[in-house]
Design a protein around this motif. Structure first.
Motif, PDB file in Angstrom:
ATOM      1  N   LYS A  56       0.842  -1.210   0.000  1.00 61.87           N
ATOM      2  CA  LYS A  56       0.000   0.000   0.000  1.00 61.87           C
ATOM      3  C   LYS A  56       0.875   1.257   0.000  1.00 61.87           C
ATOM      4  N   LYS A  57       1.907   1.244   0.851  1.00 53.26           N
ATOM      5  CA  LYS A  57       2.783   2.429   0.915  1.00 53.26           C
ATOM      6  C   LYS A  57       3.521   2.630  -0.404  1.00 53.26           C
ATOM      7  N   VAL A  58       3.927   1.526  -1.035  1.00 48.08           N
ATOM      8  CA  VAL A  58       4.628   1.644  -2.329  1.00 48.08           C
ATOM      9  C   VAL A  58       3.681   2.241  -3.382  1.00 48.08           C
ATOM     10  N   HIS A  59       2.444   1.733  -3.425  1.00 49.84           N
ATOM     11  CA  HIS A  59       1.472   2.283  -4.392  1.00 49.84           C
ATOM     12  C   HIS A  59       1.282   3.779  -4.143  1.00 49.84           C
ATOM     13  N   GLU A  60       1.135   4.147  -2.871  1.00 48.16           N
ATOM     14  CA  GLU A  60       0.885   5.559  -2.536  1.00 48.16           C
ATOM     15  C   GLU A  60       2.058   6.442  -2.961  1.00 48.16           C
ATOM     16  N   LEU A  61       3.269   6.010  -2.568  1.00 45.65           N
ATOM     17  CA  LEU A  61       4.438   6.854  -2.825  1.00 45.65           C
ATOM     18  C   LEU A  61       4.729   6.962  -4.327  1.00 45.65           C
ATOM     19  N   CYS A  62       4.619   5.835  -5.039  1.00 46.09           N
ATOM     20  CA  CYS A  62       4.892   5.877  -6.484  1.00 46.09           C
ATOM     21  C   CYS A  62       3.886   6.796  -7.164  1.00 46.09           C
ATOM     22  N   SER A  63       2.646   6.762  -6.702  1.00 48.83           N
ATOM     23  CA  SER A  63       1.635   7.626  -7.306  1.00 48.83           C
ATOM     24  C   SER A  63       1.944   9.101  -7.001  1.00 48.83           C
ATOM     25  N   ILE A  64       2.397   9.382  -5.784  1.00 50.76           N
ATOM     26  CA  ILE A  64       2.782  10.762  -5.429  1.00 50.76           C
ATOM     27  C   ILE A  64       3.890  11.259  -6.358  1.00 50.76           C
ATOM     28  N   TYR A  65       4.816  10.352  -6.715  1.00 50.09           N
ATOM     29  CA  TYR A  65       5.930  10.742  -7.596  1.00 50.09           C
ATOM     30  C   TYR A  65       5.547  10.696  -9.087  1.00 50.09           C
ATOM     31  N   GLY A  66       4.310  10.318  -9.389  1.00 49.64           N
ATOM     32  CA  GLY A  66       3.860  10.310 -10.789  1.00 49.64           C
ATOM     33  C   GLY A  66       4.198   9.052 -11.560  1.00 49.64           C
ATOM     34  N   TYR A  67       4.344   7.905 -10.868  1.00 49.09           N
ATOM     35  CA  TYR A  67       4.657   6.646 -11.553  1.00 49.09           C
ATOM     36  C   TYR A  67       3.376   5.818 -11.665  1.00 49.09           C
ATOM     37  N   LYS A  68       3.252   5.082 -12.789  1.00 46.03           N
ATOM     38  CA  LYS A  68       2.068   4.234 -12.999  1.00 46.03           C
ATOM     39  C   LYS A  68       2.475   2.769 -12.962  1.00 46.03           C
ATOM     40  N   GLU A  69       1.573   1.945 -12.438  1.00 39.94           N
ATOM     41  CA  GLU A  69       1.936   0.527 -12.278  1.00 39.94           C
ATOM     42  C   GLU A  69       1.879  -0.232 -13.602  1.00 39.94           C
TER      43      GLU A  69
ATOM     44  N   ASP B 257      17.756  11.167 -12.644  1.00 39.32           N
ATOM     45  CA  ASP B 257      18.542  10.213 -11.848  1.00 39.32           C
ATOM     46  C   ASP B 257      18.322  10.532 -10.364  1.00 39.32           C
ATOM     47  N   VAL B 258      18.325  11.836 -10.061  1.00 42.36           N
ATOM     48  CA  VAL B 258      18.141  12.257  -8.668  1.00 42.36           C
ATOM     49  C   VAL B 258      16.755  11.829  -8.181  1.00 42.36           C
ATOM     50  N   GLU B 259      15.743  12.049  -9.019  1.00 43.92           N
ATOM     51  CA  GLU B 259      14.378  11.679  -8.609  1.00 43.92           C
ATOM     52  C   GLU B 259      14.264  10.181  -8.336  1.00 43.92           C
ATOM     53  N   VAL B 260      14.843   9.386  -9.246  1.00 42.04           N
ATOM     54  CA  VAL B 260      14.740   7.925  -9.111  1.00 42.04           C
ATOM     55  C   VAL B 260      15.453   7.459  -7.826  1.00 42.04           C
ATOM     56  N   ILE B 261      16.633   8.023  -7.569  1.00 40.23           N
ATOM     57  CA  ILE B 261      17.342   7.654  -6.333  1.00 40.23           C
ATOM     58  C   ILE B 261      16.524   8.110  -5.116  1.00 40.23           C
ATOM     59  N   ALA B 262      15.979   9.340  -5.214  1.00 38.42           N
ATOM     60  CA  ALA B 262      15.185   9.869  -4.097  1.00 38.42           C
ATOM     61  C   ALA B 262      13.968   8.988  -3.824  1.00 38.42           C
ATOM     62  N   LEU B 263      13.363   8.453  -4.884  1.00 40.92           N
ATOM     63  CA  LEU B 263      12.193   7.595  -4.694  1.00 40.92           C
ATOM     64  C   LEU B 263      12.590   6.288  -4.002  1.00 40.92           C
ATOM     65  N   SER B 264      13.738   5.720  -4.390  1.00 37.56           N
ATOM     66  CA  SER B 264      14.152   4.461  -3.747  1.00 37.56           C
ATOM     67  C   SER B 264      14.413   4.694  -2.261  1.00 37.56           C
TER      68      SER B 264
END
Ligand code: AMP
Length: 432
Positions: A27-40, A151-158
């Motif tokens: 659930k947290k992964v879905h929430e955070l990825c959506s906040i960052y604009g990523y789609k499953e 690159d910064v965004e992707v690292i920040a998301l991880s």
């Protein structure tokens, strides 16, 4: 006695007492990825063997030793040519295959995707190393993805995912491999530097020297580690443009307060990486300490038959995250209300009420046969019920139910005159 079956080696059941934790992670992964604009994206669990061999590189450990291949049953009616299939050891190749196959590049210039799911590798099982494990990962692809701030965004998301899941003690290491040409220079430099010590390297590294010299840098054998420690690694193989790119990535990370360590020995084992690579390790994990890793792969989409576009991604291991969170990490599972019936007529009433409550979205349960008050209370406790509804002769006569708060033991009567459940549902909805 019929044979009892057990788990295949290197796999694990995720039992009902563990699934709440898995669900809360997901659930947290879905929430955070959506906040960052990523789609499953969800791709099949198996693909053509050649897809993995081509993307990960014929000389990678995964392709050489860990591929779990599937043997389709032969059928005389099956006219399709036999294609070798493999359970996915990772998901980057599958996502790229899907991106290319669905011509997603024609629809948008930047595609930000994430996935959660099982991966399969025929490794020797040990703590933190399974044959079926789960990864959470992202892949960003498209002509609009060639920017250091991505690159910064992707690292920040991880890092953000690990923090959101409650992890504190982990280290982010970063490095750059530069372009394909830079990588070629780097590999030439490494071969020259290691040539004199070749006979002192472990047998694995002696063959890595020929087929994938970068892998010598992350060998765990003591003598190899010592040799690698003495190598002068200063990013001198990088072109000015690649150096500038990496400077911007570091600057961006500093700008948003992400701590990192520079590790010139970090190369990652797969052929497809270019430019930024990173790895996150957990301090409490022992020998299998990698929580996740990722990097840029600017040539892979083209190599898999797609357009020449850039891409970057990472994958985190869910089992390792759970190990790092430790024993204390459990998610309380509870229900809103447990219904207790004192006699057969009350049972009918309670069962009707149970279904009305469930239709109203209230998490509720009851015993399916009449038993003593004590035994039903035990069931309510076992399910961690916040409230209990008691229905007996008195309640039926007065057209009400008794509502008991399981935390403080307080009780009150709630009217159900003329089968009007509104008041009860209102109270339960406000409390859930
Ligand atoms: P990799 O694709 O090898 O970089 O893996 C990314 C992450 O997945 C690792 O950092 C681990 O957290 C996890 N992982 C990889 N292989 C395994 C495995 N065999 N068992 C459990 N987790 C794994």
């Amino acid at each position: 006695m019929p044979k009892q079956f057990s788990l295949p080696r290197g796999t694990a059941d995720i039992l009902p007492d563990q699934t709440p934790l898995w669900q809360s992670i997901e659930k947290k992964v879905h929430e955070l990825c959506s906040i960052y604009g990523y789609k499953e994206i969800r791709t099949p669990l198996f693909e053509e063997t050649e897809l993995f061999a081509r993307s990960m590189g014929q000389t990678s450990d995964v392709v050489l030793k860990q591929m779990l291949n599937i043997m389709p049953q032969n059928s005389s009616e099956d006219k399709e040519p036999k294609i070798s299939l493999t359970l996915r050891p990772e998901n980057t190749a599958s996502v790229v295959r899907s991106y290319v196959e669905n011509s997603i590049d024609k629809k948008e210039s930047l595609t930000k995707l994430y996935y959660i799911g099982p991966m399969f590798r025929g490794e020797r099982p040990q703590k933190g190393r399974l044959r079926q494990f789960h990864q959470v990962g992202v892949e960003v692809l498209g002509p609009g993805s060639a920017f250091p701030y991505l690159d910064v965004e992707v690292i920040a998301l991880s890092v953000g995912i690990l923090k959101a899941l409650g992890l504190k003690n982990f280290t982010l290491k970063i490095n750059t491999l530069g372009t394909s040409e830079d990588k070629e220079n780097f590999s030439k430099y490494l071969r020259e530097a290691l040539a004199l010590r070749l006979k002192d390297l472990c047998p694995d590294c002696q063959s890595r020297f020929e087929r994938n010299v970068f892998r010598v840098l992350d060998c765990k054998v003591k003598t190899c580690k010592e040799i690698v420690k003495n190598l002068k690694l200063d990013l001198s193989y990088l072109s000015p443009d690649s150096r500038n790119y990496f400077d911007l990535v570091k600057q961006g990370l500093l700008q948003i307060g992400i701590d990192f360590t520079l590790d010139p020995r970090l190369v990652r084992g797969l052929d497809y990486y270019t430019h930024t690579v990173f790895e996150i390790t957990g301090s409490s994990l022992g020998s299998q300490d990698a929580l996740g890793a990722g990097g840029r792969y600017n040539n892979l989409v083209g190599e898999l038959g797609g357009p020449q576009i850039d891409a970057i991604g990472f994958a985190l291991g869910v089992e390792r995250i759970i190990l790092a969170l430790g024993e204390t990490q459990t998610v309380e599972d509870s229900i809103d209300v447990f219904l207790i019936a004192m006699d057969e007529i009350s049972f009918m009433k309670a069962f009707t009420l149970l279904n009305i409550l469930r239709s109203s979205g209230i998490k509720s349960d009851m015993s399916y046969r009449l038993s003593s008050m004590k035994s039903q209370m035990r069931s309510a406790n076992k399910l961690n019920a916040k409230l209990v509804i008691i229905i007996g002769e008195q309640e039926l006569r007065k057209e009400m139910v008794t509502l008991k708060n399981m935390k403080d033991g307080s009780q009150k009567e709630v009217s159900m005159k003329n089968n009007n459940y509104e008041q009860l549902i209102k109270i339960l909805t406000e409390r859930s």
